[in-house]
Scaffold this motif. Structure first.
Motif, PDB file in Angstrom:
ATOM      1  N   ALA A  71      39.674 -21.381 -38.608  1.00 49.00           N
ATOM      2  CA  ALA A  71      39.451 -20.466 -37.480  1.00 49.00           C
ATOM      3  C   ALA A  71      40.649 -20.437 -36.537  1.00 49.00           C
ATOM      4  O   ALA A  71      41.061 -19.371 -36.059  1.00 49.00           O
ATOM      5  CB  ALA A  71      38.197 -20.873 -36.717  1.00 49.00           C
ATOM      6  N   LYS A  72      41.221 -21.604 -36.290  1.00 49.66           N
ATOM      7  CA  LYS A  72      42.394 -21.688 -35.414  1.00 49.66           C
ATOM      8  C   LYS A  72      43.575 -20.932 -36.031  1.00 49.66           C
ATOM      9  O   LYS A  72      44.295 -20.212 -35.336  1.00 49.66           O
ATOM     10  CB  LYS A  72      42.738 -23.172 -35.210  1.00 49.66           C
ATOM     11  CG  LYS A  72      43.758 -23.457 -34.174  1.00 49.66           C
ATOM     12  CD  LYS A  72      43.808 -24.970 -33.970  1.00 49.66           C
ATOM     13  CE  LYS A  72      45.152 -25.409 -33.495  1.00 49.66           C
ATOM     14  NZ  LYS A  72      45.245 -26.865 -33.390  1.00 49.66           N
ATOM     15  N   GLY A  73      43.765 -21.069 -37.341  1.00 48.06           N
ATOM     16  CA  GLY A  73      44.845 -20.357 -38.021  1.00 48.06           C
ATOM     17  C   GLY A  73      44.662 -18.855 -37.968  1.00 48.06           C
ATOM     18  O   GLY A  73      45.623 -18.103 -37.757  1.00 48.06           O
ATOM     19  N   ALA A  79      46.841 -13.061 -33.350  1.00 51.89           N
ATOM     20  CA  ALA A  79      47.615 -12.882 -32.122  1.00 51.89           C
ATOM     21  C   ALA A  79      49.061 -12.496 -32.414  1.00 51.89           C
ATOM     22  O   ALA A  79      49.665 -11.702 -31.673  1.00 51.89           O
ATOM     23  CB  ALA A  79      47.575 -14.154 -31.288  1.00 51.89           C
ATOM     24  N   SER A  80      49.636 -13.012 -33.496  1.00 53.34           N
ATOM     25  CA  SER A  80      51.044 -12.721 -33.776  1.00 53.34           C
ATOM     26  C   SER A  80      51.247 -11.564 -34.763  1.00 53.34           C
ATOM     27  O   SER A  80      52.209 -10.818 -34.641  1.00 53.34           O
ATOM     28  CB  SER A  80      51.748 -13.968 -34.315  1.00 53.34           C
ATOM     29  OG  SER A  80      51.223 -14.336 -35.568  1.00 53.34           O
ATOM     30  N   GLY A  82      48.585  -9.275 -35.859  1.00 52.41           N
ATOM     31  CA  GLY A  82      47.564  -8.233 -35.834  1.00 52.41           C
ATOM     32  C   GLY A  82      46.482  -8.512 -36.859  1.00 52.41           C
ATOM     33  O   GLY A  82      46.260  -9.649 -37.276  1.00 52.41           O
ATOM     34  N   TRP A  83      45.797  -7.464 -37.297  1.00 54.39           N
ATOM     35  CA  TRP A  83      44.658  -7.619 -38.190  1.00 54.39           C
ATOM     36  C   TRP A  83      45.014  -8.198 -39.555  1.00 54.39           C
ATOM     37  O   TRP A  83      44.141  -8.716 -40.244  1.00 54.39           O
ATOM     38  CB  TRP A  83      43.932  -6.281 -38.351  1.00 54.39           C
ATOM     39  CG  TRP A  83      43.117  -5.987 -37.140  1.00 54.39           C
ATOM     40  CD1 TRP A  83      43.422  -5.121 -36.142  1.00 54.39           C
ATOM     41  CD2 TRP A  83      41.889  -6.600 -36.768  1.00 54.39           C
ATOM     42  NE1 TRP A  83      42.462  -5.143 -35.168  1.00 54.39           N
ATOM     43  CE2 TRP A  83      41.490  -6.050 -35.542  1.00 54.39           C
ATOM     44  CE3 TRP A  83      41.074  -7.564 -37.354  1.00 54.39           C
ATOM     45  CZ2 TRP A  83      40.332  -6.432 -34.888  1.00 54.39           C
ATOM     46  CZ3 TRP A  83      39.911  -7.938 -36.703  1.00 54.39           C
ATOM     47  CH2 TRP A  83      39.557  -7.371 -35.490  1.00 54.39           C
ATOM     48  N   LEU A  84      46.259  -8.131 -39.964  1.00 56.01           N
ATOM     49  CA  LEU A  84      46.662  -8.766 -41.220  1.00 56.01           C
ATOM     50  C   LEU A  84      46.433 -10.284 -41.148  1.00 56.01           C
ATOM     51  O   LEU A  84      46.167 -10.933 -42.152  1.00 56.01           O
ATOM     52  CB  LEU A  84      48.130  -8.458 -41.531  1.00 56.01           C
ATOM     53  CG  LEU A  84      48.670  -8.991 -42.847  1.00 56.01           C
ATOM     54  CD1 LEU A  84      47.896  -8.381 -44.019  1.00 56.01           C
ATOM     55  CD2 LEU A  84      50.137  -8.697 -42.975  1.00 56.01           C
ATOM     56  N   GLY A  85      46.507 -10.829 -39.945  1.00 54.39           N
ATOM     57  CA  GLY A  85      46.287 -12.256 -39.745  1.00 54.39           C
ATOM     58  C   GLY A  85      44.896 -12.727 -40.121  1.00 54.39           C
ATOM     59  O   GLY A  85      44.684 -13.906 -40.404  1.00 54.39           O
ATOM     60  N   VAL A  86      43.912 -11.820 -40.148  1.00 55.40           N
ATOM     61  CA  VAL A  86      42.562 -12.181 -40.574  1.00 55.40           C
ATOM     62  C   VAL A  86      42.601 -12.694 -42.013  1.00 55.40           C
ATOM     63  O   VAL A  86      41.876 -13.621 -42.377  1.00 55.40           O
ATOM     64  CB  VAL A  86      41.605 -10.968 -40.450  1.00 55.40           C
ATOM     65  CG1 VAL A  86      40.273 -11.253 -41.113  1.00 55.40           C
ATOM     66  CG2 VAL A  86      41.424 -10.585 -39.003  1.00 55.40           C
ATOM     67  N   PHE A  87      43.451 -12.093 -42.840  1.00 49.90           N
ATOM     68  CA  PHE A  87      43.523 -12.460 -44.251  1.00 49.90           C
ATOM     69  C   PHE A  87      44.493 -13.608 -44.518  1.00 49.90           C
ATOM     70  O   PHE A  87      44.304 -14.351 -45.474  1.00 49.90           O
ATOM     71  CB  PHE A  87      43.927 -11.236 -45.084  1.00 49.90           C
ATOM     72  CG  PHE A  87      42.980 -10.082 -44.917  1.00 49.90           C
ATOM     73  CD1 PHE A  87      41.714 -10.125 -45.478  1.00 49.90           C
ATOM     74  CD2 PHE A  87      43.346  -8.983 -44.183  1.00 49.90           C
ATOM     75  CE1 PHE A  87      40.827  -9.080 -45.312  1.00 49.90           C
ATOM     76  CE2 PHE A  87      42.471  -7.921 -44.017  1.00 49.90           C
ATOM     77  CZ  PHE A  87      41.206  -7.967 -44.575  1.00 49.90           C
ATOM     78  N   THR A  88      45.525 -13.743 -43.706  1.00 51.43           N
ATOM     79  CA  THR A  88      46.562 -14.735 -43.991  1.00 51.43           C
ATOM     80  C   THR A  88      46.474 -15.995 -43.139  1.00 51.43           C
ATOM     81  O   THR A  88      46.933 -17.044 -43.559  1.00 51.43           O
ATOM     82  CB  THR A  88      47.956 -14.116 -43.792  1.00 51.43           C
ATOM     83  OG1 THR A  88      48.101 -13.722 -42.423  1.00 51.43           O
ATOM     84  CG2 THR A  88      48.156 -12.931 -44.703  1.00 51.43           C
TER      85      THR A  88
END
Length: 118
Positions: A71-73, A79-80, A82-88
């Motif tokens: 969850a922290k990742g 935050a850095s 955008g929505w691509l961060g949900v997957f990565t």
């Protein structure tokens, strides 16, 4: 005091798991998955970080800590990136633990056979 807190925190998490095993019909796989999901949920609600600050490794080493790490990742990656961060984000944050689990699994498979009485 740091060691005592870690021992108490980890011990309480393990005791809760043992009570769930003893008092319910849940399989160990469901309990383990539930612990990871609980770590994610508690982290999302902002309740797990204070536990990590108090319990240290007693809170970060168990499966709830793995969920918290995921969850922290995701939070940092969103935050850095955008929505691509949900997957990565989750995989990036937990890559070390995942790699260690894969290596340990490969070593166990290479060294032992099912039913081996070593």
């Amino acid at each position: 005091m740091e060691y005592l807190n870690a021992f108490l925190c980890g011990g309480i998490l393990c005791a809760i798991g043992q009570i769930i095993i003893d008092k319910t019909q849940l399989t160990p796989a469901r309990i383990l998955t539930g612990y990871v999901v609980a770590g994610v949920a508690l982290s999302a609600l902002g309740l797990y970080e204070p536990l990590v600050e108090w319990g240290g490794a007693g809170a970060t080493v168990p499966l709830t800590g793995f969920g918290h790490n995921l969850a922290k990742g995701v939070r940092e990656a969103v935050a850095s990136d955008g929505w691509l961060g949900v997957f990565t984000g989750g995989l990036t944050a937990a890559a070390g633990g995942i790699a260690a689990a894969v290596v340990a699994g490969v070593l166990a498979a290479a060294l032992f056979r099912p039913g081996d009485k070593r």
